[in-house]
Write a protein that holds these residues in place. Sequence first.
Motif, PDB file in Angstrom:
ATOM      1  N   THR A  25      33.849  19.865 -28.276  1.00 30.50           N
ATOM      2  CA  THR A  25      33.758  21.202 -27.687  1.00 30.50           C
ATOM      3  C   THR A  25      32.315  21.570 -27.391  1.00 30.50           C
ATOM      4  O   THR A  25      32.001  22.175 -26.349  1.00 30.50           O
ATOM      5  CB  THR A  25      34.396  22.234 -28.629  1.00 30.50           C
ATOM      6  OG1 THR A  25      35.767  21.874 -28.861  1.00 30.50           O
ATOM      7  CG2 THR A  25      34.339  23.627 -28.034  1.00 30.50           C
ATOM      8  N   ALA A  28      31.159  19.872 -24.343  1.00 30.56           N
ATOM      9  CA  ALA A  28      31.730  20.448 -23.123  1.00 30.56           C
ATOM     10  C   ALA A  28      30.970  21.661 -22.636  1.00 30.56           C
ATOM     11  O   ALA A  28      31.103  22.052 -21.463  1.00 30.56           O
ATOM     12  CB  ALA A  28      33.188  20.833 -23.377  1.00 30.56           C
ATOM     13  N   SER A  36      39.322  23.706 -22.201  1.00 27.30           N
ATOM     14  CA  SER A  36      39.496  23.175 -23.549  1.00 27.30           C
ATOM     15  C   SER A  36      40.920  23.360 -24.053  1.00 27.30           C
ATOM     16  O   SER A  36      41.479  24.460 -23.999  1.00 27.30           O
ATOM     17  CB  SER A  36      38.525  23.847 -24.529  1.00 27.30           C
ATOM     18  OG  SER A  36      38.740  23.358 -25.842  1.00 27.30           O
ATOM     19  N   ALA A  38      41.227  21.985 -27.194  1.00 29.66           N
ATOM     20  CA  ALA A  38      40.819  21.358 -28.447  1.00 29.66           C
ATOM     21  C   ALA A  38      40.918  22.275 -29.658  1.00 29.66           C
ATOM     22  O   ALA A  38      41.425  21.880 -30.708  1.00 29.66           O
ATOM     23  CB  ALA A  38      39.387  20.826 -28.318  1.00 29.66           C
ATOM     24  N   LEU A 343      36.627  13.942 -21.074  1.00 27.97           N
ATOM     25  CA  LEU A 343      35.599  14.980 -21.016  1.00 27.97           C
ATOM     26  C   LEU A 343      34.567  14.663 -19.943  1.00 27.97           C
ATOM     27  O   LEU A 343      34.233  15.514 -19.108  1.00 27.97           O
ATOM     28  CB  LEU A 343      34.921  15.120 -22.379  1.00 27.97           C
ATOM     29  CG  LEU A 343      33.716  16.057 -22.435  1.00 27.97           C
ATOM     30  CD1 LEU A 343      34.096  17.470 -22.004  1.00 27.97           C
ATOM     31  CD2 LEU A 343      33.108  16.063 -23.836  1.00 27.97           C
ATOM     32  N   THR A 348      37.413  18.079 -19.281  1.00 29.48           N
ATOM     33  CA  THR A 348      38.550  18.622 -20.030  1.00 29.48           C
ATOM     34  C   THR A 348      38.453  18.160 -21.480  1.00 29.48           C
ATOM     35  O   THR A 348      38.249  16.972 -21.737  1.00 29.48           O
ATOM     36  CB  THR A 348      39.885  18.152 -19.408  1.00 29.48           C
ATOM     37  OG1 THR A 348      39.883  18.498 -18.025  1.00 29.48           O
ATOM     38  CG2 THR A 348      41.072  18.790 -20.117  1.00 29.48           C
ATOM     39  N   VAL A 349      38.599  19.092 -22.413  1.00 32.39           N
ATOM     40  CA  VAL A 349      38.428  18.787 -23.835  1.00 32.39           C
ATOM     41  C   VAL A 349      39.783  18.757 -24.531  1.00 32.39           C
ATOM     42  O   VAL A 349      40.569  19.708 -24.418  1.00 32.39           O
ATOM     43  CB  VAL A 349      37.541  19.840 -24.540  1.00 32.39           C
ATOM     44  CG1 VAL A 349      37.120  19.339 -25.915  1.00 32.39           C
ATOM     45  CG2 VAL A 349      36.334  20.186 -23.691  1.00 32.39           C
TER      46      VAL A 349
END
Length: 390
Positions: A25, A28, A36, A38, A343, A348-349
């Motif tokens: 995170t 990111a 996210s 996550a 990522l 994209t997490v």
Amino acid sequence: MKITENPYVSNVAKVIQGSKTRYLTELASQYGDAISFAVGEPDFTTPGHIIEAAAKKLLEGETHYAPNPGIYELRQAIAEEYNQKHPKQRLGAANVVVTNGTQEANLLAMMAVLNPGDEVLVPTPNYISYIPQLLMLHVKAVFVETYAENGYEITAEAIEGAVTPRTRAVMLNSPCNPTGTVLSRGTLEKVIAVAKRHKLAILSDETYSEIVYEPFTSILDVMELDESLFYCSGFSKSYAMTGWRLGYTITTEETALAIRYLHENSTSCSNTALQYGALEAVRNGAEDVEYMRRKYEDRRNLICSLLDEIRPLSYVLPKGAFYVWVDIRKTGLSSMDFADRLLKETHTVIAPGTAFGEAGEGFIRLSYATSEEKIEEGLKRIGNFVKTLR
């Protein structure tokens, strides 16, 4: 980063690792268009009437220490709510200790029952903080793996097979983070029977109990509270109060006294004014909880319908919490490689499955505690990424 060289850092501190999810995170944050899935945190703001109740108490001068186990009104309200929901129980304020989040509730429960050298049976994949907490107490986690074939429910036979003379307790987490599994009444009854037979304590974390999508059976529906049960929950998920750091334990009065003393000598007490906000949540927050639950259910249905279109990914439909546990093994990537590349290539997490134990290799966890727009865009990115792997 691991701490390995400093001679002034304890051996325990050297083996405790930071969250892989939070690491990704943080990475990111360099991307302005990052999405996210996550972090397990509601995207809702705490309902206004709860905030107002806490703010009112601050303005009235409630800025002093609270009683160590929590303000009486809150503990009594929690007890009354559980008595209403679970008719087997006869709880009072003396059974409840208010803690700094469910995470501290879990730790205090562990501290109250476990001795160095004990073993604890932990169904896995498992919540990321259980293992570091056990390490802090010099207690060994014995992993009991769960499988997609039965919806990641632990079985009594697996528990029975993992018991040794050093086994002291079994941990339960329903609804489960990360799999979204909800334990059935039959499973609970069988696991309780094994625990009783071997004189094992049960550490039960039900912090997601209000976020369910079918009838839910709590362990408090199946067994009357006795000295073997250590029940933990909190306000973070159900009421979107993560930053308030308020949880609680429910145990017998004698055990609650032990937990109170542990709490008193670690963090003294929980935030005084915020406990009055929690009291407002218990008394008048049912509609807020149901509104958010319905939204999560809509999001679950959306994210799963979009996952259905991404082959070769697969999943088991989550019955609770706000996570979907996705099998990525047919992509040929490890969990961490999948997360890293996703990522870097799509911003994209996601949470790699290995953040939740070795049994998570080959899986990822997606949190759908985010908007439908972000779910749609994020799943589009994941789908396009997976296509590049074929």
